[in-house]
Design a protein around this motif. Structure first.
Motif, PDB file in Angstrom:
ATOM      1  N   TRP A 564       0.829  -1.213   0.000  1.00 32.55           N
ATOM      2  CA  TRP A 564       0.000   0.000   0.000  1.00 32.55           C
ATOM      3  C   TRP A 564       0.864   1.263   0.000  1.00 32.55           C
ATOM      4  CZ3 TRP A 564      -1.937  -2.810   4.752  1.00 32.55           C
ATOM      5  CH2 TRP A 564      -2.796  -3.858   4.383  1.00 32.55           C
ATOM      6  N   SER A 565       2.126   1.085   0.379  1.00 28.41           N
ATOM      7  CA  SER A 565       3.037   2.225   0.450  1.00 28.41           C
ATOM      8  C   SER A 565       4.406   1.784  -0.045  1.00 28.41           C
ATOM      9  CB  SER A 565       3.135   2.719   1.895  1.00 28.41           C
ATOM     10  OG  SER A 565       4.163   3.663   2.043  1.00 28.41           O
ATOM     11  N   PRO A 566       5.160   2.664  -0.679  1.00 33.92           N
ATOM     12  CA  PRO A 566       6.502   2.272  -1.156  1.00 33.92           C
ATOM     13  C   PRO A 566       7.477   2.000  -0.016  1.00 33.92           C
ATOM     14  CG  PRO A 566       6.098   4.606  -1.550  1.00 33.92           C
ATOM     15  CD  PRO A 566       4.797   4.019  -1.130  1.00 33.92           C
ATOM     16  N   THR A 567       7.332   2.704   1.104  1.00 31.21           N
ATOM     17  CA  THR A 567       8.218   2.488   2.249  1.00 31.21           C
ATOM     18  C   THR A 567       7.412   2.481   3.542  1.00 31.21           C
ATOM     19  OG1 THR A 567       8.646   4.848   2.534  1.00 31.21           O
ATOM     20  CG2 THR A 567      10.173   3.617   1.113  1.00 31.21           C
ATOM     21  N   TRP A 568       8.017   1.867   4.546  1.00 30.69           N
ATOM     22  CA  TRP A 568       7.372   1.777   5.867  1.00 30.69           C
ATOM     23  C   TRP A 568       8.377   2.162   6.950  1.00 30.69           C
ATOM     24  CZ3 TRP A 568       2.226   0.758   6.395  1.00 30.69           C
ATOM     25  CH2 TRP A 568       1.572   0.238   5.265  1.00 30.69           C
ATOM     26  N   GLN A 569       7.919   2.992   7.902  1.00 28.31           N
ATOM     27  CA  GLN A 569       8.769   3.475   8.994  1.00 28.31           C
ATOM     28  C   GLN A 569       8.369   2.761  10.280  1.00 28.31           C
ATOM     29  OE1 GLN A 569      11.174   6.017   8.623  1.00 28.31           O
ATOM     30  NE2 GLN A 569      11.825   5.599  10.726  1.00 28.31           N
ATOM     31  N   LEU A 570       9.353   2.201  10.996  1.00 30.45           N
ATOM     32  CA  LEU A 570       9.080   1.516  12.256  1.00 30.45           C
ATOM     33  C   LEU A 570       8.727   2.529  13.347  1.00 30.45           C
ATOM     34  CD1 LEU A 570       9.135  -1.238  13.796  1.00 30.45           C
ATOM     35  CD2 LEU A 570      11.509  -0.686  14.401  1.00 30.45           C
TER      36      LEU A 570
END
Length: 615
Positions: A564-570
């Motif tokens: 759903w998103s190109p990147t993911w932040q923890l």
């Protein structure tokens, strides 16, 4: 509708009103400071009334049905000497409220905290709660929910044996004590809810049948005589109960009420008593200019509980979601399925997140029938979810809390599963720091036969659960004393760690736009493997996304991040060093930022939360 009770009019005048439709005579017996017996006058609808001079606040009085014997006022506002002795006149207008600027809080923003006044502090009073409010507020708790405080026999009781619905328990601090507590809460931005019981009244000190047909033998209650909501003379009973919520809201400035076991009330009249209460509270809302919340404990698993009367419902704002607790608990505690035989599948927790009710028309072994209806689509703020409450601990033979049944990693999982959910969360007192004291069932009756009946009843009840030990004596002082919190523990060791963990989760819940969204269209959960769960939440406009990954197994679990998103932040990692009691050998680190479809290793018994980002 007429209001029963002793209404103080000022300047020493008091109007006494009692409902006794089949009595030929009623005497008002003033016993202190001056002994007087005065005949009351019929006032229509089965009521008798009398205005009296020189009846100041604190005046003690009884009623004498047919002039035969003294009984306390069924609508007593204060029983200063307990359930068997005289009622006292209260001047509610005498208290000077300090909360004129208080307008309440949106229900969806609440973090509820259920507490029992008698065991929350060593003193067991309203006043003793006030010094602890700052720490509750610092934790992020913004609503306390008091277990019932209506006058009960003795000084030790859960509160569900109350016999004077309008009187505040004398040993807790009476009317003045409760008002001071509510004022102190509002000054700190904390709402106050109260548990009320309208499905029965306790046995000891219950003299209502001496006045009129308050009860019926047409229906049975699991806990005592059923109230007469639909039979002959039921208008007076309906007024007696339906005026009670208004009394709490108006005279004690409460923000909400929690109604105990609404499924145990039977009313076959055209307008159900819950609908009547809803309508009357809505009128009071308009007059007071603030929201007044009604929440329900219900065994129906029916969406009609939170539908408006216009839609064929009862009109409650929210209901307790037991299915969430059951589905989650059985995954946390391997022995849980012995207690909840119809739970144990990860798909059930997924359904609890997605829909609400897990049992929505399926066959349920415990009930030996189909149970429930679908709650799909009902917003999250129409449900109150929890990992623990008074029943979950108190109905175990040893009174164990979840903190005694599972380890620290599982407790962190439980807290995250609740506080990252779309539901209004409720914590049980001490849960935020993993209190380990038991919470037993306790009473302090004076009737020997009743004490014996309670003891035998508890033994039989626990025999059906097949516990290996008998419950402690509910009448014993030691049972009550051992249920008190050890507040000082919250500052040390695992207790401090879990307190900080709860603070972090509540802070995220309160500040992140995604976690403030309650629409079910914005929530989707699904199973990862056999013992993992992915919870996807987003804002209603679809602009912001969070993914919460739960691993309930004792082995690592691999899961790709969605595209759903190109990147993911923890954003959250329960295995990070700051959430550990002691240093562990470092495993594969969780990346702070990762691309979509990248495989993530979820450590055993862990929760990770990622926020959708940009390239």
């Amino acid at each position: 509708m007429k209001k029963a009770g002793a209404i103080y009019l000022g300047h020493g005048r008091c109007r006494f009103t009692v409902w006794a439709p089949e009595k030929q005579q009623m005497l008002l017996h003033l016993v202190h400071p001056e002994d007087r017996k005065l005949p009351m006058q019929p006032d229509g609808g089965g009521y008798l009334t009398l205005e009296v001079e020189a009846a100041y606040p604190g005046t003690r009085y009884f009623y004498m049905p047919d002039g035969k014997r003294d009984y306390p006022d069924p609508a007593s506002f204060h029983q200063p000497d307990g359930v068997h002795l005289a009622s006292a006149v209260v001047d509610h207008a005498a208290y000077t409220w300090q909360d004129s600027n208080w307008r309440g809080l949106p229900f969806q923003d609440l973090v509820l905290y259920e507490l029992h006044v008698g065991t929350f502090t060593p003193e067991g009073t309203f006043a003793a709660i006030i010094p602890r409010l700052e720490e509750l507020a610092e934790t992020g708790i913004n609503a306390i929910e008091l277990m019932p405080v209506a006058q009960f026999p003795g000084s030790r009781n859960w509160g569900y044996d109350g016999v004077y619905p309008y009187a505040v328990q004398n040993s807790y601090g009476g009317p003045e004590g409760l008002k001071l507590l509510v004022d102190a809460c509002h000054a700190r931005g904390i709402a106050v809810f109260l548990d009320v019981v309208y499905n029965h009244l306790g046995p000891e000190g219950n003299y209502l049948s001496q006045f009129g047909p308050y009860f019926t033998d047409h229906y049975k209650s699991p806990w005592g005589d059923a109230l007469n909501f639909d039979g002959g003379w039921s208008d007076g009973v309906r007024s007696y109960i339906s005026e009670n919520p208004l009394y709490w809201f108006e005279h004690y400035h409460l923000d909400g009420l929690r109604f105990d076991a609404i499924h145990a009330v039977i009313d076959n009249g055209a307008v159900h008593i819950w609908e009547q209460i809803h309508q009357q509270v809505k009128k009071l809302e308009q007059r007071l200019g603030r929201r007044l919340y009604l929440t329900a404990e219900s065994d129906y698993n029916s969406p009609r509980v939170v539908k408006t009367p216009e839609m064929g419902g009862f009109g409650f704002d929210a209901q307790w979601l037991d299915d969430f607790h059951h589905a989650l608990y059985v995954l946390l505690d391997k022995k849980g399925q012995e207690r909840y035989i119809d739970f144990g599948k990860m798909e059930q927790l997924v359904k609890a997140y997605n829909d609400g009710f897990v049992h929505s028309g399926e066959y349920v072994s415990f009930r030996k029938r189909r149970h429930g209806a679908s709650s799909a689509g009902i917003p999250g703020d129409r449900f109150v979810a929890f990992n623990l409450n008074h029943d979950q601990a108190g109905n175990r033979a040893k009174g164990e809390r979840l903190s005694v049944l599972v380890n620290t990693e599982r407790l962190k999982l439980a807290a995250a599963a609740l506080l990252l959910s779309p539901y209004v969360p409720l914590l049980f007192m001490g849960e935020e720091y993993a209190e380990e004291a038991p919470f037993f069932y306790f009473v302090s009756h004076s009737d020997k036969d009743l004490i014996h009946a309670v003891r035998e009843g508890r033994r039989k009840e626990f025999a059906s659960y097949k516990w290996e030990t008998e419950p402690p004596d509910a009448q014993a002082v030691e049972t009550f004393e051992s249920s008190k919190l050890h507040w000082e523990k919250r500052r040390h060791g695992k207790h401090r760690l879990l307190l900080d963990w709860h603070r972090e989760l509540i802070k995220l819940r309160r500040t992140h736009p995604v976690l403030q969204e309650v629409s079910k269209n914005s929530v989707r959960a699904h199973v990862i493997g056999s013992q993992g769960l992915m919870l996807h939440r987003q804002t209603e406009d679809g602009q912001q996304h969070l993914v919460c990954l739960f691993n309930f197994s004792e082995r690592p679990l691999s899961c790709p991040l969605p595209d759903w998103s190109p990147t993911w932040q923890l954003l959250l990692d329960s295995t990070a060093a700051k959430w550990q009691l002691r240093k562990k050998s470092p495993g594969e680190p969780i990346p702070d930022k990762e691309k979509s479809n990248a495989p993530i290793q979820i450590p055993p018994l862990a929760v990770l939360m990622f926020e959708a980002g940009q390239v």
